[in-house]
Design a protein around this motif. Structure first.
Motif, mmCIF file in Angstrom:
data_model
loop_
_atom_site.group_PDB
_atom_site.id
_atom_site.type_symbol
_atom_site.label_atom_id
_atom_site.label_comp_id
_atom_site.label_asym_id
_atom_site.label_seq_id
_atom_site.Cartn_x
_atom_site.Cartn_y
_atom_site.Cartn_z
ATOM 1 N N ALA A 1 -4.140 46.861 -118.601
ATOM 2 C CA ALA A 1 -4.024 47.842 -117.371
ATOM 3 C C ALA A 1 -2.773 47.342 -116.556
ATOM 4 N N LEU A 2 -3.125 46.110 -116.005
ATOM 5 C CA LEU A 2 -2.284 45.460 -115.231
ATOM 6 C C LEU A 2 -0.699 45.362 -115.737
ATOM 7 N N GLY A 3 -0.606 45.056 -116.977
ATOM 8 C CA GLY A 3 0.641 44.756 -117.580
ATOM 9 C C GLY A 3 1.440 46.129 -117.712
ATOM 10 N N VAL A 4 0.632 47.318 -117.914
ATOM 11 C CA VAL A 4 1.354 48.617 -117.940
ATOM 12 C C VAL A 4 1.712 48.921 -116.540
ATOM 13 N N LEU B 1 -12.224 42.857 -123.609
ATOM 14 C CA LEU B 1 -11.627 41.639 -123.014
ATOM 15 C C LEU B 1 -10.167 42.314 -122.534
ATOM 16 N N LEU B 2 -9.553 42.942 -123.135
ATOM 17 C CA LEU B 2 -7.937 43.405 -122.764
ATOM 18 C C LEU B 2 -7.799 44.698 -121.855
ATOM 19 N N ILE C 1 2.659 47.054 -113.895
ATOM 20 C CA ILE C 1 3.868 46.111 -113.495
ATOM 21 C C ILE C 1 5.021 46.431 -114.270
ATOM 22 N N GLY C 2 4.727 46.509 -115.537
ATOM 23 C CA GLY C 2 5.961 47.055 -116.438
ATOM 24 C C GLY C 2 6.333 48.487 -115.941
ATOM 25 N N GLY C 3 5.436 49.447 -115.523
ATOM 26 C CA GLY C 3 5.796 50.756 -114.998
ATOM 27 C C GLY C 3 6.883 50.608 -113.691
ATOM 28 N N LEU C 4 6.262 49.444 -112.964
ATOM 29 C CA LEU C 4 6.927 49.423 -111.574
ATOM 30 C C LEU C 4 8.471 48.620 -111.872
ATOM 31 N N VAL C 5 8.403 47.734 -112.908
ATOM 32 C CA VAL C 5 9.676 47.202 -113.113
ATOM 33 C C VAL C 5 10.592 47.951 -113.716
ATOM 34 N N LEU C 6 10.342 48.860 -114.689
ATOM 35 C CA LEU C 6 10.985 49.542 -115.542
ATOM 36 C C LEU C 6 11.516 51.088 -114.814
ATOM 37 N N THR C 7 10.921 51.260 -113.759
ATOM 38 C CA THR C 7 11.274 52.362 -112.812
ATOM 39 C C THR C 7 12.234 52.163 -111.639
ATOM 40 N N HIS C 8 12.309 50.627 -111.496
ATOM 41 C CA HIS C 8 13.274 50.372 -110.235
ATOM 42 C C HIS C 8 14.654 50.617 -110.401
ATOM 43 N N ALA D 1 -3.779 53.394 -119.846
ATOM 44 C CA ALA D 1 -3.953 52.072 -120.838
ATOM 45 C C ALA D 1 -5.374 51.670 -120.756
ATOM 46 N N PHE D 2 -5.846 51.495 -119.745
ATOM 47 C CA PHE D 2 -7.186 51.117 -119.403
ATOM 48 C C PHE D 2 -8.349 51.796 -120.317
#
Length: 119
Positions: free
Chosen positions: A39-42, A33-34, A44-51, A22-23
């Motif tokens: 990169a941080l959103g993807v 600016l994004l 953290i989202g990856g960590l949450v969705l693979t739990h 993503a970065f």
């Protein structure tokens, strides 16, 4: 191979690769600016969705849940005369290889349906 806390190393690697991709994508699209927030959103989202949830990753659990709710909400197909017209598998039909067109399933379920000759 233990990872960090309750997060396994595999989940950290996959989420990190997603965040890095993503970065780089944001860098190629000139979204200066994004880059870091994306990169941080993807990551953290990856960590949450693979739990794991009930033994499967959360993203698969959500897909199965959505699919099940859509299937349960599907309306029944009823013909205009009130019968359920469909294909039915009849195990005793040797002449038709087990398949038979049924025009009224209630007729078959009542026990007075198609009579099969025994040889």
């Amino acid at each position: 191979e233990r990872g960090f806390g309750s997060v396994s190393m595999g989940r950290l690697l996959v989420s990190g690769m997603g965040g890095g991709a993503a970065f780089m994508f944001a860098s190629l699209m000139q979204l200066r600016l994004l880059m870091i927030p994306l990169a941080l959103g993807v990551f953290i989202g990856g960590l949450v969705l693979t739990h794991p949830r009930h033994g499967i990753p959360l993203y698969l659990y959500l897909l199965v849940t959505i699919r099940t709710r859509l299937l349960l909400a599907a309306p029944e197909v009823v013909a205009s005369d009130g019968t359920l017209d469909e294909w039915e598998i009849v195990t005793g039909s040797s002449a038709l290889s087990g398949f038979e067109v049924v025009t009224d399933t209630f007729y078959l379920e009542g026990g007075t349906g198609v009579q099969h000759e025994s040889a």
